[in-house]
Design a protein around this motif. Sequence first.
Motif, short mmCIF file in Angstrom:
data_model
loop_
_atom_site.label_atom_id
_atom_site.label_comp_id
_atom_site.label_asym_id
_atom_site.label_seq_id
_atom_site.Cartn_x
_atom_site.Cartn_y
_atom_site.Cartn_z
N TRP A 13 47.03 41.65 47.00
CA TRP A 13 46.65 42.89 46.34
C TRP A 13 45.21 42.78 45.85
CZ3 TRP A 13 49.61 47.19 46.34
CH2 TRP A 13 50.97 47.05 46.64
N TYR A 14 44.47 43.83 46.10
CA TYR A 14 43.11 43.97 45.60
C TYR A 14 43.06 45.26 44.79
CZ TYR A 14 41.51 40.40 48.93
OH TYR A 14 41.33 39.23 49.63
N ARG A 15 42.01 45.40 44.00
CA ARG A 15 41.83 46.66 43.28
C ARG A 15 40.35 47.00 43.21
NH1 ARG A 15 43.56 44.71 37.14
NH2 ARG A 15 41.65 43.51 36.69
N GLN A 16 40.11 48.29 43.09
CA GLN A 16 38.74 48.76 42.97
C GLN A 16 38.68 49.85 41.92
OE1 GLN A 16 36.92 50.03 46.67
NE2 GLN A 16 34.87 49.70 45.84
N GLU A 43 38.09 43.83 44.13
CA GLU A 43 38.32 42.45 43.70
C GLU A 43 39.74 42.03 43.98
OE1 GLU A 43 37.73 42.17 39.46
OE2 GLU A 43 39.36 43.55 38.99
N LEU A 44 39.90 40.74 44.19
CA LEU A 44 41.22 40.18 44.44
C LEU A 44 42.02 40.15 43.14
CD1 LEU A 44 43.24 38.65 46.30
CD2 LEU A 44 42.12 36.54 45.54
N VAL A 45 43.27 40.58 43.24
CA VAL A 45 44.18 40.52 42.10
C VAL A 45 45.16 39.36 42.26
CG1 VAL A 45 45.98 41.72 40.82
CG2 VAL A 45 44.01 42.99 41.71
N ALA A 46 45.79 39.29 43.43
CA ALA A 46 46.79 38.26 43.65
C ALA A 46 47.04 38.11 45.14
CB ALA A 46 48.11 38.61 42.95
N VAL A 47 47.45 36.91 45.54
CA VAL A 47 47.75 36.66 46.94
C VAL A 47 48.95 35.73 47.02
CG1 VAL A 47 46.17 34.70 47.09
CG2 VAL A 47 46.77 35.96 49.17
N GLU A 106 41.70 48.67 31.20
CA GLU A 106 40.79 48.10 32.20
C GLU A 106 41.48 47.73 33.51
OE1 GLU A 106 41.16 47.17 29.00
OE2 GLU A 106 40.99 44.97 28.77
N ASP A 107 42.80 47.84 33.56
CA ASP A 107 43.52 47.64 34.81
C ASP A 107 43.50 48.90 35.68
OD1 ASP A 107 45.95 45.78 32.94
OD2 ASP A 107 44.39 44.97 34.26
N THR A 108 42.97 49.98 35.14
CA THR A 108 42.89 51.23 35.88
C THR A 108 42.02 51.05 37.12
OG1 THR A 108 43.22 52.61 33.93
CG2 THR A 108 42.10 53.62 35.81
N ALA A 109 42.59 51.39 38.27
CA ALA A 109 41.90 51.19 39.55
C ALA A 109 42.78 51.71 40.68
CB ALA A 109 41.59 49.72 39.78
N VAL A 110 42.20 51.76 41.86
CA VAL A 110 43.00 51.95 43.06
C VAL A 110 43.38 50.56 43.56
CG1 VAL A 110 43.10 52.84 45.42
CG2 VAL A 110 41.82 54.09 43.66
N TYR A 111 44.66 50.35 43.76
CA TYR A 111 45.18 49.07 44.19
C TYR A 111 45.47 49.12 45.70
CZ TYR A 111 45.49 47.37 39.43
OH TYR A 111 45.18 46.93 38.16
N TYR A 112 44.96 48.13 46.41
CA TYR A 112 45.10 48.07 47.86
C TYR A 112 45.90 46.84 48.26
CZ TYR A 112 41.24 51.43 47.97
OH TYR A 112 40.45 52.53 47.78
N CYS A 113 46.79 47.05 49.19
CA CYS A 113 47.54 45.97 49.80
C CYS A 113 46.76 45.43 51.00
CB CYS A 113 48.90 46.51 50.25
SG CYS A 113 49.91 45.36 51.15
N ASN A 114 46.87 44.14 51.21
CA ASN A 114 46.15 43.47 52.30
C ASN A 114 47.08 42.45 52.93
OD1 ASN A 114 44.63 40.69 52.83
ND2 ASN A 114 43.21 42.33 53.36
#
Length: 118
Positions: free
Chosen positions: A36-39, A46-50, A88-96
Amino acid sequence: QVQLVESGGGLVQAGGSLRLSCAASGRIFSINAMGWYRQAPGKQRELVAVITSGGNTNIADSEKGRFTISRDNAQNTVYLQMNSLKPEDTAVYYCNAAIWTLRLNTYWGQGTQVTVSS
């Protein structure tokens, strides 16, 4: 054609929780790492978790203790459990995901909005 479809985003108050899901579909042979990434607006992605196919995880330092990543290999799905959410966690979260079809390629989901109100 491989697709990653995210779900679970939304609006939550600070201190609340959300669980994001991302399901991969298509002509998939196998999946290596998923993450998961977020922008956030005006910021770089930025990378959140893998998580690896074997279940090893890496969480960004600022999210350790609050976020958990997991996956269901049988369902080709990765999850992000987010607790104690902050504005500050507000963002669009993207799966990768790194997916083997005829060859190894990296795929992205369309993104899901997470908004944390104070």
